[in-house]
Scaffold this active site. Structure first.
Site, PDB file in Angstrom:
ATOM      1  N   ARG A 113      12.451   5.827   7.122  1.00 19.02           N
ATOM      2  CA  ARG A 113      11.934   4.555   7.620  1.00 19.02           C
ATOM      3  C   ARG A 113      13.496   3.693   6.994  1.00 19.02           C
ATOM      4  O   ARG A 113      14.140   2.880   7.305  1.00 19.02           O
ATOM      5  CB  ARG A 113      11.229   3.485   7.630  1.00 19.02           C
ATOM      6  CG  ARG A 113      10.210   4.076   9.162  1.00 19.02           C
ATOM      7  CD  ARG A 113       8.973   3.551   9.172  1.00 19.02           C
ATOM      8  NE  ARG A 113       8.310   3.611   8.049  1.00 19.02           N
ATOM      9  CZ  ARG A 113       7.281   3.222   8.397  1.00 19.02           C
ATOM     10  NH1 ARG A 113       6.360   1.927   9.107  1.00 19.02           N
ATOM     11  NH2 ARG A 113       6.400   3.422   6.891  1.00 19.02           N
ATOM     12  N   GLN A 114      13.881   4.639   6.035  1.00 16.82           N
ATOM     13  CA  GLN A 114      14.659   3.284   4.712  1.00 16.82           C
ATOM     14  C   GLN A 114      16.331   4.460   5.208  1.00 16.82           C
ATOM     15  O   GLN A 114      16.373   4.947   4.301  1.00 16.82           O
ATOM     16  CB  GLN A 114      14.957   3.994   3.656  1.00 16.82           C
ATOM     17  CG  GLN A 114      15.599   2.179   2.984  1.00 16.82           C
ATOM     18  CD  GLN A 114      15.329   1.080   3.056  1.00 16.82           C
ATOM     19  OE1 GLN A 114      14.696   0.413   3.330  1.00 16.82           O
ATOM     20  NE2 GLN A 114      16.791   0.488   3.003  1.00 16.82           N
ATOM     21  N   HIS A 146      11.252  10.800  11.394  1.00 18.68           N
ATOM     22  CA  HIS A 146      11.839   8.901  12.341  1.00 18.68           C
ATOM     23  C   HIS A 146      13.544   9.142  12.720  1.00 18.68           C
ATOM     24  O   HIS A 146      12.873   8.691  14.145  1.00 18.68           O
ATOM     25  CB  HIS A 146      11.060   7.739  10.893  1.00 18.68           C
ATOM     26  CG  HIS A 146      12.169   6.592  11.611  1.00 18.68           C
ATOM     27  ND1 HIS A 146      10.653   6.010  13.107  1.00 18.68           N
ATOM     28  CD2 HIS A 146      12.678   5.788  11.687  1.00 18.68           C
ATOM     29  CE1 HIS A 146      11.329   4.873  12.928  1.00 18.68           C
ATOM     30  NE2 HIS A 146      12.245   4.954  12.588  1.00 18.68           N
ATOM     31  N   ASP A 184       8.361   1.137  21.627  1.00 19.05           N
ATOM     32  CA  ASP A 184       9.700   0.673  21.583  1.00 19.05           C
ATOM     33  C   ASP A 184      10.766   1.745  21.558  1.00 19.05           C
ATOM     34  O   ASP A 184      10.770   2.570  21.735  1.00 19.05           O
ATOM     35  CB  ASP A 184      10.018   0.203  19.305  1.00 19.05           C
ATOM     36  CG  ASP A 184       9.763   1.472  18.541  1.00 19.05           C
ATOM     37  OD1 ASP A 184       9.510   2.455  18.846  1.00 19.05           O
ATOM     38  OD2 ASP A 184       9.040   1.032  17.559  1.00 19.05           O
ATOM     39  N   LYS A 207      11.115  -3.724  21.182  1.00 20.65           N
ATOM     40  CA  LYS A 207      10.641  -4.210  19.739  1.00 20.65           C
ATOM     41  C   LYS A 207      11.397  -5.114  19.013  1.00 20.65           C
ATOM     42  O   LYS A 207      12.493  -4.603  18.493  1.00 20.65           O
ATOM     43  CB  LYS A 207       9.923  -2.804  19.450  1.00 20.65           C
ATOM     44  CG  LYS A 207       9.363  -3.017  17.643  1.00 20.65           C
ATOM     45  CD  LYS A 207       7.719  -2.311  17.189  1.00 20.65           C
ATOM     46  CE  LYS A 207       8.644  -1.854  16.313  1.00 20.65           C
ATOM     47  NZ  LYS A 207       8.053  -0.685  15.064  1.00 20.65           N
ATOM     48  N   ARG A 209      11.589  -5.970  14.623  1.00 15.28           N
ATOM     49  CA  ARG A 209      10.577  -6.022  13.696  1.00 15.28           C
ATOM     50  C   ARG A 209      10.792  -7.657  12.556  1.00 15.28           C
ATOM     51  O   ARG A 209      12.117  -7.123  12.733  1.00 15.28           O
ATOM     52  CB  ARG A 209      10.748  -4.709  12.813  1.00 15.28           C
ATOM     53  CG  ARG A 209       9.460  -4.977  11.506  1.00 15.28           C
ATOM     54  CD  ARG A 209       9.793  -3.200  10.591  1.00 15.28           C
ATOM     55  NE  ARG A 209       8.787  -2.272  11.822  1.00 15.28           N
ATOM     56  CZ  ARG A 209       7.745  -2.678  11.778  1.00 15.28           C
ATOM     57  NH1 ARG A 209       6.931  -3.486  11.137  1.00 15.28           N
ATOM     58  NH2 ARG A 209       6.481  -1.370  12.498  1.00 15.28           N
ATOM     59  N   ASP A 233       3.844   7.454  18.966  1.00 15.79           N
ATOM     60  CA  ASP A 233       5.088   6.381  18.945  1.00 15.79           C
ATOM     61  C   ASP A 233       5.046   8.035  17.478  1.00 15.79           C
ATOM     62  O   ASP A 233       3.700   9.025  17.422  1.00 15.79           O
ATOM     63  CB  ASP A 233       4.289   5.180  17.791  1.00 15.79           C
ATOM     64  CG  ASP A 233       5.654   4.332  17.370  1.00 15.79           C
ATOM     65  OD1 ASP A 233       6.522   5.340  17.135  1.00 15.79           O
ATOM     66  OD2 ASP A 233       5.535   3.709  17.080  1.00 15.79           O
TER      67      ASP A 233
END
Ligand code: R5P
Length: 314
Positions: A113-114, A146, A184, A207, A209, A233
């Site tokens: 996710r980063q 992801h 999302d 969405k 965040r 998801d």
């Protein structure tokens, strides 16, 4: 081909081996008293590891997984290159180098996710992890990552695989949903695949965040009155995304709301929170020992291994 694992994804690796009809070899992987990792290819597995292409099942979550993965890959690389010298003097010191042939199968790619530098000075963690692993392997299979773009610069053979077909089959046979919701825009492809396979209605939310624990959904009319809905998801971490989406669905008359994902991280009381907001939580076993692992990730990984082997004529 042998399927090899360490201490973290051993059950999944065994299932993968069964799925492929291959042997599973468990490396000796443990911790020293100060928590540092130790890995060894046991003598009984040395021949298997050298005989054919090896599929290593390893994860980059939690952090211990990264170190274990690197140590396993290095140990296997040494054994395959014939570098067996050891202080005990057991076995031959040196054998022929059997060449490349290490595939890594990653059930859950932690740090994915980063994938961007959101703020000045940040490290793009996903890219670093890819670089660390890449120098040890000859092919990669990765499950429901992801953001696939983190592997854009990966120059070795690569297979992206998804557990959505297995999740669809599981949802159909257990809750038989009328409606699939993507919480999302990022999950639209995965969730709509499930909706198509089940042949039911589909929609998505937008969405934003705010922080790791706070998200907001743009209000949207959803045709869910009296319906059984599954929110699909790639991963559930704190459960915040699912709980917010579930609230929107229940407010609009949904009869039952379920959450489904490939990667059940379930951090910081997520299960308790989810149990208060949804009727059921359905995850795969891509993250080991998660309490809602109802779907096996092995068939999806097996598809990846087979595709990669076929592409490389193995
Ligand atoms: C983010 O875009 C992911 O696809 C998930 O929606 C997110 O990581 C879930 O996190 P949490 O459960 O903490 O809301």
């Amino acid at each position: 081909m042998p399927v090899v694992s360490g201490s973290i994804d051993s059950d999944l690796a065994e299932n993968l081996a069964n799925n492929l009809g291959w042997e599973h070899h468990r490396l000796i992987a443990r911790r020293f008293p100060d928590s540092e990792a130790y890995v060894r290819v046991p003598s009984k597995s040395i021949e298997a590891v050298r005989s054919e292409t090896v599929v290593v099942v390893a994860t980059t979550f939690p952090d211990e997984g990264i170190v274990e993965a690197l140590l396993m890959l290095e140990a296997i690389r040494d054994v395959r290159s014939g570098n067996l010298q050891n202080l005990e003097g057991s076995g031959p010191d040196k054998l022929d180098d059997v060449g490349p042939g290490i595939f890594l199968a990653i059930p859950y790619f932690g740090y994915s996710r980063q994938d961007k530098r959101f703020q000045q000075g940040e490290v793009i963690s996903a890219a670093l992890i890819v670089r660390l692993l890449a120098r040890h392997i000859d092919g990669l299979i990765v499950l429901d990552i992801h953001a696939p773009s983190v592997l854009d610069d990966f120059e070795k053979p690569l297979e992206f695989v998804s557990a959505m077909p297995e999740i669809a089959t599981h949802l159909k046979s257990t809750i038989n949903p009328d409606f699939i919701l993507s919480p999302d825009k990022g999950a639209i492809d995965r969730a709509s695949e499930v909706a198509n396979l089940i042949d039911c209605k589909f929609s998505y939310l937008e969405k934003t965040r705010i922080d790791a624990h706070t998200i907001e959904h743009k209000p949207k009319d959803l045709d869910v009155d009296g319906s059984i809905v599954a929110i699909v998801d790639d991963m559930i971490s704190t459960g915040g995304t699912i709980c917010k989406a579930s609230q929107a669905l229940l407010n609009q008359g949904a009869k039952e709301v379920h959450a489904a994902c490939t990667h059940g991280l379930f951090t910081g009381g997520a299960i308790t929170r989810l149990d208060e907001h949804v009727n059921g939580v359905h995850a795969t076993d891509s993250v080991s020992r998660n309490p809602r692992a109802l779907v096996s990730a092995a068939p999806a990984l097996a598809r990846g291994v087979k595709n990669l082997s076929k592409r490389l004529n193995l």
